[in-house]
Design an enzyme around this catalytic site. Structure first.
Site, PDB file in Angstrom:
ATOM      1  N   ASP A 253      -4.671  -0.407  13.173  1.00 56.98           N
ATOM      2  CA  ASP A 253      -4.482   0.031  11.787  1.00 56.98           C
ATOM      3  C   ASP A 253      -5.476   1.131  11.446  1.00 56.98           C
ATOM      4  OD1 ASP A 253      -3.880   0.299   9.123  1.00 56.98           O
ATOM      5  OD2 ASP A 253      -5.051  -1.460   8.509  1.00 56.98           O
ATOM      6  N   LYS A 260      -8.614   5.123   6.707  1.00 56.61           N
ATOM      7  CA  LYS A 260      -9.856   4.371   6.624  1.00 56.61           C
ATOM      8  C   LYS A 260     -11.039   5.287   6.949  1.00 56.61           C
ATOM      9  CE  LYS A 260      -7.927  -0.034   8.336  1.00 56.61           C
ATOM     10  NZ  LYS A 260      -8.192  -0.917   7.206  1.00 56.61           N
ATOM     11  N   ASP A 271      -6.632  -6.320  14.028  1.00 55.70           N
ATOM     12  CA  ASP A 271      -5.626  -6.525  12.989  1.00 55.70           C
ATOM     13  C   ASP A 271      -4.378  -7.229  13.525  1.00 55.70           C
ATOM     14  OD1 ASP A 271      -5.493  -6.313  10.256  1.00 55.70           O
ATOM     15  OD2 ASP A 271      -4.489  -4.372  10.244  1.00 55.70           O
ATOM     16  N   ARG A 334       0.858  -6.466   4.552  1.00 59.21           N
ATOM     17  CA  ARG A 334       1.727  -7.237   3.661  1.00 59.21           C
ATOM     18  C   ARG A 334       3.161  -6.720   3.692  1.00 59.21           C
ATOM     19  NH1 ARG A 334      -2.125  -6.032  -1.316  1.00 59.21           N
ATOM     20  NH2 ARG A 334      -3.548  -6.096   0.450  1.00 59.21           N
TER      21      ARG A 334
END
Length: 490
Positions: A253, A260, A271, A334
């Site tokens: 990720d 990030k 992750d 999510r």
């Protein structure tokens, strides 16, 4: 590591080293043979304190209690201290049982030995491993509690299976993103299915498109590694219950276009911990041959940047038809879970539904590195998870939903927003986002387990090494074992 249960007294068993656990700093106990030397060495017997008397061929370690929470990390610390020391091929240890006919401490001891001996050497030019090949467990006990060979053997077998499944999970999580991407996770699942007689179905992009899993596909769009959804199933005859496990398998990720910071990208191979835990669980469940039907689903995706990356301001349509406003592409897990959960519920009508994910940094802020957050609508189901986590030696705590936080994920242009409009309560709002993709039939059967804290920690703690811990495997295995026993009793 091979284990043998021995009826002989501990003094009559030959070994290169004896491990002696000092319980509650009781240096006067009959099992402590070197009281003067230990006193000279300044050894007090506090939890995980180690004193290796080389000439005596004895290694002492402290545990605060005879229960698993003391025994497991103590023996893990003891065995870890032997890594790289080639002298010790065989060790012996007595039985530590807290009360009559209770084998939980034996299982905890075996788990601690297997978990503590773990090393990840894949990328080291010089491999350093635990030298111990054989462990002799004497049925001579710390206390005068009788344990039969049969009871001890069952505890040993289950302990080995649970710990090896945890180490299997650790290996997947620790593997770098260039060596473990969605296709590789699918290959691991297929190999596991072949070895453990599980059924395996892999959905590739065409099938994912057909299943209308557009939010998952959007996250995967900018990566050269195409996504996969894995479905493993353990289906015994006349199952006592049906359980669905869903794992977030973000093999890497970057944060996507909501990139990030550089130091936050390091460790993002972790992750995939939720998806890896599901694979580890399916391994353990099949090896124990539990009389419970269990389905494991993993959404395996890589979140990268590029000209085809999904963007803040996009509105995506999820598998269950709800529209999602994207305001941050780093809230991607999510989105993957939304579609994977919807697909899992379509395929299986379960008695219980659990998902595992390194979902939020907010959970780490809230409860620390070592604890998982448990969320859902049903208090009884959440309590089941936290109770079994404690027995298994994992830390978990319930976090409550509330209607005021739920309002913060509303969108003005779509059904729901993928992030909250407040910086606070992020673990809870992420769980409430997932709840939008749980159908009415499963709402009271579902719990979301945020393992962001314990899944990957860059130092040794308890029975866990630097790096991946295998969080979620032991707690959920204990829960499923408990459900099997409960259903059998009825």
């Amino acid at each position: 590591m091979n284990f043998n249960i021995n009826n002989a007294n501990i003094k009559d068993i030959k070994a290169d080293l004896e491990i002696i656990i000092v319980i509650d700093k009781n240096l006067k106990h009959k099992s402590v043979k070197d009281k003067k030397l230990l006193k000279k060495a300044g050894f007090s017997g506090s939890q995980d304190e180690v004193c290796h008397l080389v000439e005596k061929k004895r290694l002492y370690v402290g545990a605060e209690t005879l229960k698993g929470r003391g025994i497991r990390p103590a023996v893990a610390t003891a065995i870890r201290s032997l890594i790289g020391k080639k002298t010790y091929k065989t060790i012996k240890i007595a039985t530590y049982v807290s009360h009559p006919r209770c084998s939980a401490s034996i299982r905890a001891m075996v788990e601690g030995l297997v978990l503590g001996s773990y090393t990840f050497n894949q990328y080291k030019s010089k491999k350093v491993k635990c030298p111990v090949k054989n462990v002799e467990i004497s049925l001579e006990g710390y206390e005068a509690h009788e344990i039969t060979m049969e009871v001890a053997a069952r505890a040993l077998n289950n302990g080995v299976i649970a710990a090896e499944a945890t180490n299997f999970t650790r290996d997947i999580v620790n593997t770098t993103p260039d060596d473990c991407y969605p296709e590789i996770m699918a290959n691991i699942a297929e190999e596991l299915a072949k070895e453990n007689k599980l059924k395996c179905k892999i959905l590739k992009p065409k099938e994912l498109k057909k299943e209308k899993m557009e939010t998952l596909l959007a996250v995967a769009r900018a990566s050269r590694h195409k996504p996969r959804v894995i479905h493993l199933s353990h289906k015994p005859k006349n199952p006592k219950a049906v359980i669905t496990l869903v794992g977030k398998g973000l093999t890497y990720d970057s944060g996507g276009l909501s990139l990030k910071p550089a130091d936050y990208m390091v460790t993002m191979k972790s992750d995939k911990s939720g998806g890896s835990a599901v694979l580890g669980l399916m391994k353990a469940i099949s090896e124990m041959n539990l009389p419970v039907e269990v389905h494991g689903f993993v959404g395996a995706v890589e979140n990268m940047i590029g000209g085809d990356a999904y963007k803040p301001d996009d509105v995506l349509v999820s598998k269950n038809g709800k529209t999602i406003e994207i305001r941050n592409t780093d809230a991607e897990g999510r989105l993957v879970l939304a579609d994977t959960l919807a697909y899992a519920q379509q395929e299986v009508k379960a008695d219980y539904l659990f998902d595992f994910a390194t979902l939020t940094g907010a959970c780490v802020v809230g409860v620390g590195h070592y604890t998982s957050g448990v969320l859902g609508f049903n208090e009884e189901v959440k309590t089941m998870v936290t109770k079994q986590a404690k027995i298994a030696g994992e830390l978990a705590t319930a976090l409550d939903f509330n209607p005021y936080l739920h309002k913060t994920i509303k969108s003005s242009i779509a059904d729901v927003c993928n992030i909250s409009n407040t910086r606070y309560g992020g673990a809870i709002t992420a769980g409430q986002f997932l709840s939008e993709f749980i159908d009415e039939e499963h709402k009271e059967k579902w719990a979301h387990i945020d393992i962001a804290g314990p899944a990957f920690v860059e130092h040794t703690w308890g029975e866990n090494p630097h790096g991946a811990s295998g969080a979620g495997v032991r707690m959920m295995l204990r829960l499923i074992e408990g459900l099997a026993r409960k259903k059998e009793a009825h």
